[in-house]
Design a protein around this motif. Structure first.
Motif, short mmCIF file in Angstrom:
data_model
loop_
_atom_site.label_atom_id
_atom_site.label_comp_id
_atom_site.label_asym_id
_atom_site.label_seq_id
_atom_site.Cartn_x
_atom_site.Cartn_y
_atom_site.Cartn_z
N GLY A 54 0.81 -1.22 0.00
CA GLY A 54 0.00 0.00 0.00
C GLY A 54 0.83 1.27 0.00
O GLY A 54 0.67 2.12 -0.89
N PRO A 55 1.75 1.44 0.97
CA PRO A 55 2.61 2.64 0.94
C PRO A 55 3.47 2.74 -0.31
O PRO A 55 3.70 3.83 -0.84
CB PRO A 55 3.47 2.49 2.19
CG PRO A 55 2.71 1.60 3.09
CD PRO A 55 1.96 0.66 2.20
N THR A 56 3.95 1.59 -0.80
CA THR A 56 4.77 1.59 -2.02
C THR A 56 3.96 2.07 -3.22
O THR A 56 4.43 2.91 -4.01
CB THR A 56 5.33 0.19 -2.29
OG1 THR A 56 6.06 -0.27 -1.14
CG2 THR A 56 6.26 0.20 -3.49
N ALA A 57 2.75 1.55 -3.36
CA ALA A 57 1.89 1.98 -4.47
C ALA A 57 1.52 3.45 -4.35
O ALA A 57 1.41 4.16 -5.36
CB ALA A 57 0.63 1.12 -4.51
N LEU A 62 2.51 9.05 -6.61
CA LEU A 62 3.04 10.41 -6.44
C LEU A 62 4.21 10.70 -7.37
O LEU A 62 4.78 11.79 -7.32
CB LEU A 62 3.46 10.63 -4.99
CG LEU A 62 2.34 10.59 -3.95
CD1 LEU A 62 2.89 10.72 -2.54
CD2 LEU A 62 1.30 11.68 -4.22
N GLY A 63 4.58 9.72 -8.20
CA GLY A 63 5.63 9.92 -9.18
C GLY A 63 6.97 9.33 -8.82
O GLY A 63 7.95 9.52 -9.56
N VAL A 64 7.07 8.61 -7.72
CA VAL A 64 8.33 7.99 -7.31
C VAL A 64 8.49 6.66 -8.03
O VAL A 64 7.52 5.91 -8.19
CB VAL A 64 8.38 7.79 -5.78
CG1 VAL A 64 9.70 7.18 -5.35
CG2 VAL A 64 8.13 9.11 -5.08
N GLY A 65 9.69 6.33 -8.47
CA GLY A 65 9.94 5.07 -9.14
C GLY A 65 9.72 3.89 -8.21
O GLY A 65 9.83 4.00 -6.98
N ARG A 66 9.44 2.73 -8.82
CA ARG A 66 9.13 1.55 -8.02
C ARG A 66 10.29 1.15 -7.11
O ARG A 66 10.09 0.86 -5.92
CB ARG A 66 8.77 0.39 -8.95
CG ARG A 66 8.45 -0.94 -8.24
CD ARG A 66 7.08 -0.91 -7.64
NE ARG A 66 6.80 -2.08 -6.83
CZ ARG A 66 5.63 -2.36 -6.29
NH1 ARG A 66 4.62 -1.54 -6.46
NH2 ARG A 66 5.45 -3.44 -5.56
N THR A 67 11.49 1.15 -7.63
CA THR A 67 12.65 0.74 -6.84
C THR A 67 12.89 1.67 -5.67
O THR A 67 13.11 1.23 -4.53
CB THR A 67 13.90 0.67 -7.73
OG1 THR A 67 13.67 -0.25 -8.81
CG2 THR A 67 15.10 0.22 -6.92
N ILE A 68 12.83 2.98 -5.92
CA ILE A 68 13.06 3.95 -4.85
C ILE A 68 11.94 3.87 -3.81
O ILE A 68 12.18 3.91 -2.60
CB ILE A 68 13.17 5.37 -5.42
CG1 ILE A 68 14.37 5.47 -6.36
CG2 ILE A 68 13.27 6.40 -4.31
CD1 ILE A 68 14.51 6.81 -7.05
N PHE A 175 12.67 -7.95 -2.30
CA PHE A 175 12.60 -8.30 -3.72
C PHE A 175 11.16 -8.50 -4.18
O PHE A 175 10.84 -8.24 -5.35
CB PHE A 175 13.43 -9.55 -4.00
CG PHE A 175 14.91 -9.29 -3.96
CD1 PHE A 175 15.51 -8.46 -4.91
CD2 PHE A 175 15.71 -9.84 -2.98
CE1 PHE A 175 16.88 -8.20 -4.87
CE2 PHE A 175 17.07 -9.59 -2.94
CZ PHE A 175 17.65 -8.77 -3.88
N MET A 176 10.28 -8.96 -3.28
CA MET A 176 8.87 -9.06 -3.66
C MET A 176 8.28 -7.68 -3.90
O MET A 176 7.43 -7.50 -4.79
CB MET A 176 8.08 -9.78 -2.56
CG MET A 176 8.30 -11.27 -2.50
SD MET A 176 7.34 -12.04 -1.17
CE MET A 176 7.84 -13.76 -1.37
N LEU A 177 8.70 -6.70 -3.10
CA LEU A 177 8.21 -5.34 -3.31
C LEU A 177 8.80 -4.73 -4.58
O LEU A 177 8.08 -4.16 -5.41
CB LEU A 177 8.58 -4.46 -2.11
CG LEU A 177 7.68 -4.52 -0.88
CD1 LEU A 177 8.25 -3.62 0.21
CD2 LEU A 177 6.27 -4.11 -1.21
N LYS A 178 10.11 -4.85 -4.73
CA LYS A 178 10.78 -4.18 -5.85
C LYS A 178 10.42 -4.79 -7.19
O LYS A 178 10.20 -4.07 -8.18
CB LYS A 178 12.30 -4.25 -5.64
CG LYS A 178 13.10 -3.47 -6.68
CD LYS A 178 14.57 -3.50 -6.37
CE LYS A 178 15.18 -4.86 -6.73
NZ LYS A 178 15.28 -5.05 -8.20
N ASP A 179 10.34 -6.11 -7.26
CA ASP A 179 10.13 -6.82 -8.53
C ASP A 179 8.76 -7.46 -8.60
O ASP A 179 8.59 -8.55 -9.15
CB ASP A 179 11.22 -7.88 -8.72
CG ASP A 179 12.61 -7.30 -8.72
OD1 ASP A 179 12.78 -6.17 -9.22
OD2 ASP A 179 13.54 -7.96 -8.21
#
Length: 360
Positions: A54-57, A62-68, A175-179
């Motif tokens: 949720g926070p990652t999405a 808001l325009g932040v890249g997935r990895t960051i 890695f589950m979050l990033k990829d």
């Protein structure tokens, strides 16, 4: 009889989508039953990945890249866990051992209460019944304390396993979050083309599991903090330990709250005796449970599929017996999975009947 079974089987599994869904469910449940203990780190990582998605999405929107975004959320989560381990875990651990040492005194306070009850109503309570009941309660309290201490000592032997979890699980979560998209793409490649019912059940279950894990995490935090504040106002001993137990009791619907009531009442009886303070403490605890069940749960789980309490309790008993803690934790999502599968097969049958009725 055999003709009926054959006709039922042909109606349900004439569609290749139904066959692929059934095969996927059988394979999935078999893998968990056979290799559940080996896959436990993956289950833990999946729970935390759902919690942090949720926070990652939100950062992505808001325009932040997935990895960051994944890195920032993951590091924040690690910092919170470290703070809990530094400040909360030692307090709960110390209070647990102190409570275990005072179990004989708590059992003695219970014996005195039973004696007072017999003196208050001698016509209804016989001394033999009081003695037998008190001995039973005392023995159970002492055996519970001994078992807890034994498990604590044996857990030291498994310290190496705990260290492995502390390394593997955070890596899996990151890695589950990033990829996430890459991993989902790999999973979709191995699915057959006849995946309409799989997609239908998968979309619904993804929503259910996401809502359930996030809701449970918030519920544990809110109930635990509120309970700790209330117990502290009463100056109740072992407030941090009991509040932690009350918070985690929400993982087991209906049953958990009833079970945790026993240690809360026993500690209150040991500290305050049969006084008005004890009754106010129990009243405040019951108010917390009522607000949790009637206000907090409907707010947090507004998107969840409504299930009758009988189905929820049945799911806790069945899946808890099969998979232990994880069966209890995922009892509601698993019950929702069963409901989603039944609805998918019912919809598939209606589509077949509509197609047969449309034929000239």
């Amino acid at each position: 009889m055999f003709d009926y079974i054959r006709n039922w089987f042909q109606q349900r599994f004439s569609d290749p989508n139904a066959v692929t869904l059934t095969i996927l469910l059988v394979i999935g449940f078999s893998i968990i039953l056979i290799w559940g203990s080996i896959l436990a780190p993956f289950l833990v990582a999946i729970v935390f990945a759902y919690l942090l998605e949720g926070p990652t999405a939100l950062l992505q929107r808001l325009g932040v890249g997935r990895t960051i975004a994944a890195s920032f959320v993951f590091l924040t989560f690690i910092m919170v866990m470290l703070l809990l381990m530094i400040f909360l875990v030692p307090v709960v651990w110390e209070q647990s051992f102190n409570l275990m040492r005072e179990l004989p005194k708590i059992a003695q306070a219970w014996d005195q209460l039973m004696v007072q009850a017999q003196e208050f109503a001698p016509a209804f309570i016989e001394p033999q019944q009081v003695l037998a009941f008190s001995e039973n309660i005392t023995a159970r309290l002492l055996s519970f304390g001994e078992s807890i201490l034994a498990q604590s000592l044996s857990s030291l032997v498994n310290a190496f396993t705990l260290l492995i979890y502390l390394v593997i699980v955070p890596l899996l979560v990151f890695f589950m979050l990033k990829d996430k998209d890459v991993l989902l793409g790999h999973f979709n490649r191995i699915l057959p083309k006849q995946r309409r019912m799989i997609s239908q059940v998968g979309i619904e279950m993804n929503t259910q599991i996401r809502n359930y894990i996030r809701g449970k995490a918030l519920e544990i935090m809110i109930v635990g903090v509120v309970t700790y504040v209330v117990f502290s106002l009463f100056d109740l001993r072992y407030a941090a330990l009991l509040a932690t137990l009350v918070g985690f009791s929400v993982l087991i619907p209906y049953i958990g709250a009833a079970v945790v009531t026993v240690p809360v009442a026993l500690v209150g009886l040991f500290q305050f005796g049969v006084t008005s303070t004890l009754f106010w403490l129990i009243f405040a605890y019951l108010v917390i449970q009522a607000l949790d069940g009637n206000v907090l749960v409907p707010l947090l789980f507004s998107e969840a599929v409504s299930l009758h309490p009988i189905y929820i309790i049945g799911a806790v008993l069945v899946f808890g017996a099969i998979w232990g803690f994880w069966g209890v934790f995922f009892a509601i999502p698993l019950a929702s999975l069963v409901k989603a599968v039944i609805m998918a097969f019912s919809q598939q049958r209606r589509l077949q009947e509509h197609a047969e009725g449309a034929e000239p």
